[in-house]
Design a protein around this motif. Sequence first.
Motif, PDB file in Angstrom:
ATOM      1  N   TYR A  71       0.837  -1.202   0.000  1.00 24.21           N
ATOM      2  CA  TYR A  71       0.000   0.000   0.000  1.00 24.21           C
ATOM      3  C   TYR A  71       0.874   1.255   0.000  1.00 24.21           C
ATOM      4  O   TYR A  71       1.857   1.328   0.754  1.00 24.21           O
ATOM      5  N   ASN A  76      -3.497   3.089  -1.566  1.00 30.13           N
ATOM      6  CA  ASN A  76      -3.672   2.445  -2.866  1.00 30.13           C
ATOM      7  C   ASN A  76      -2.790   1.203  -2.966  1.00 30.13           C
ATOM      8  O   ASN A  76      -1.669   1.168  -2.428  1.00 30.13           O
ATOM      9  N   GLU A  77      -3.267   0.175  -3.671  1.00 33.66           N
ATOM     10  CA  GLU A  77      -2.481  -1.038  -3.886  1.00 33.66           C
ATOM     11  C   GLU A  77      -1.480  -0.783  -5.006  1.00 33.66           C
ATOM     12  O   GLU A  77      -1.857  -0.375  -6.107  1.00 33.66           O
ATOM     13  N   LYS A 124      -1.080  -1.370  -8.836  1.00 35.69           N
ATOM     14  CA  LYS A 124      -1.240  -2.823  -8.968  1.00 35.69           C
ATOM     15  C   LYS A 124      -2.618  -3.115  -9.549  1.00 35.69           C
ATOM     16  O   LYS A 124      -3.617  -2.655  -9.005  1.00 35.69           O
ATOM     17  N   PRO A 125      -2.696  -3.896 -10.637  1.00 38.00           N
ATOM     18  CA  PRO A 125      -4.015  -4.285 -11.129  1.00 38.00           C
ATOM     19  C   PRO A 125      -4.805  -5.026 -10.050  1.00 38.00           C
ATOM     20  O   PRO A 125      -4.254  -5.863  -9.321  1.00 38.00           O
ATOM     21  N   ALA A 126      -6.077  -4.721  -9.948  1.00 35.35           N
ATOM     22  CA  ALA A 126      -6.913  -5.330  -8.907  1.00 35.35           C
ATOM     23  C   ALA A 126      -6.984  -6.847  -9.044  1.00 35.35           C
ATOM     24  O   ALA A 126      -7.171  -7.563  -8.054  1.00 35.35           O
ATOM     25  N   SER A 129      -3.160 -10.658  -6.972  1.00 35.10           N
ATOM     26  CA  SER A 129      -2.983 -10.651  -5.526  1.00 35.10           C
ATOM     27  C   SER A 129      -1.653  -9.988  -5.188  1.00 35.10           C
ATOM     28  O   SER A 129      -0.782  -9.816  -6.050  1.00 35.10           O
ATOM     29  N   ASP A 284      -2.915  -8.893 -16.377  1.00 39.70           N
ATOM     30  CA  ASP A 284      -4.296  -8.581 -16.036  1.00 39.70           C
ATOM     31  C   ASP A 284      -5.234  -8.936 -17.190  1.00 39.70           C
ATOM     32  O   ASP A 284      -6.314  -9.493 -16.979  1.00 39.70           O
TER      33      ASP A 284
END
Length: 321
Positions: A71, A76-77, A124-126, A129, A284
Motif C-alpha cells: 500500500y 492504494n495497492e 497494482k491491477p486489482a 494478488s 491482467d
Amino acid sequence: MFAVYAGSINPDDPLAGLVVGERPDPEVPDGWTTVTVKAASINHHDVWSLRGVGLKSESLPMILGCDAAGYDEDGNEVLVHSVISDPSWRGDETLDPKRSLLSERHAGTFADKVAVPRRNVIAKPAGLSFEEAACLPTAWLTAYRMLFTQSDLKQGDTVLVQGAGGGVATALISLAAAAGFRVYATSRDEDKRTKALELGAHEVFESGARLPSKVDAVMETVGAATWSHSVRAMRPGGTIVISGATSGDAPPAELTRIFFQQMRVHGSTMGTRDELHRLAQFLDVTGLRPLIDSVIPMEQAADGLAKVIDGSLFGKIVLTR
C-alpha cells in the motif's frame, strides 16, 4: 520496524550473515515516499548480496529484497519498481551508469516499509494478488524485457529457455507461450521438465540435448554450463539474450560460430517502469499468473533463501507480512 537484513558478508556460507530482527524506520528524502509491504519475493540477487557481490561491507547492515507489493501512503495497492536511477536521468533507467537496485545502496523490501522514489511506484491491477504482484518487479520484468524488447521474436518463432526452474526461466516459459512463441525448455531435472510442460512449453529436453530444429532466439540465464549449447542451438542470424550467469560467466566464447553465422548476443538487465506497467497489464488482460513455489512468512526468510541456494524451487518464493 521488522526487517530481514544482511548483518555480515560470507561468500562461502551466505546465510551466516542473515539477520531477522529490527531496523529503524526508513528515511524519506524529498521526492521519495514509503510503501507498506504486504508481499515480497526472493531473488538470486539476495543471495549474491549475502555473498558480498554488489554489496560492500561498508553498506552493512542492509535490508535485503528487490521486489514488493503493498500500500502507498494513500492506501492504494501498488507495485515497487526496484531500479533506482539518478534523479537527473532521462530515458531508459536501466542504461543509467549510476543506477542501482533496492538493497544495494538503499534499503530493500524485506521489511514492514520501504522508501522509494515516487516515480518508482505504479498501480497494482486489482486482479493480481499481492503475492502474485510481488513476483513481477525483478524476475518477471527481466523475462518480459528479454522476450519483448531485446529478442526480435515474432509470433510463431521458436525460443529456447535454458534451465527451467528458477524465477526468470519460469516467467520466460509462461510469457513466451502466452505470446504465441513455440517454446523449447531444458533442465537436468525430470520433474522440472514435466512442470515446464505444464507451464506451456511445447517440448522439453535434458540440458545439452539435440533439439528437433534450430531456434530463432535463446533466453540464457545459466551461463557457462549451457552457453555452448545455446550457441549451437540457434539458427544463423538468431539472437541470444543473456540476463544472468548463475553457473559462471566465463564460458568458451564460440566467436567463430557467432560471427560466421551472424548471431546477435544481447545483454539484458531488469526493465523500465513502463515495461513493468505493461507487464502488469499483460497479466491482467490475459489471466496469466506467476508460478509461485511457496508463500511463507517473512520471519522464515532463511528457509526461502536456502531453497534458492540449493536450487530446489520451481517458480518464485514469496514472503508475506
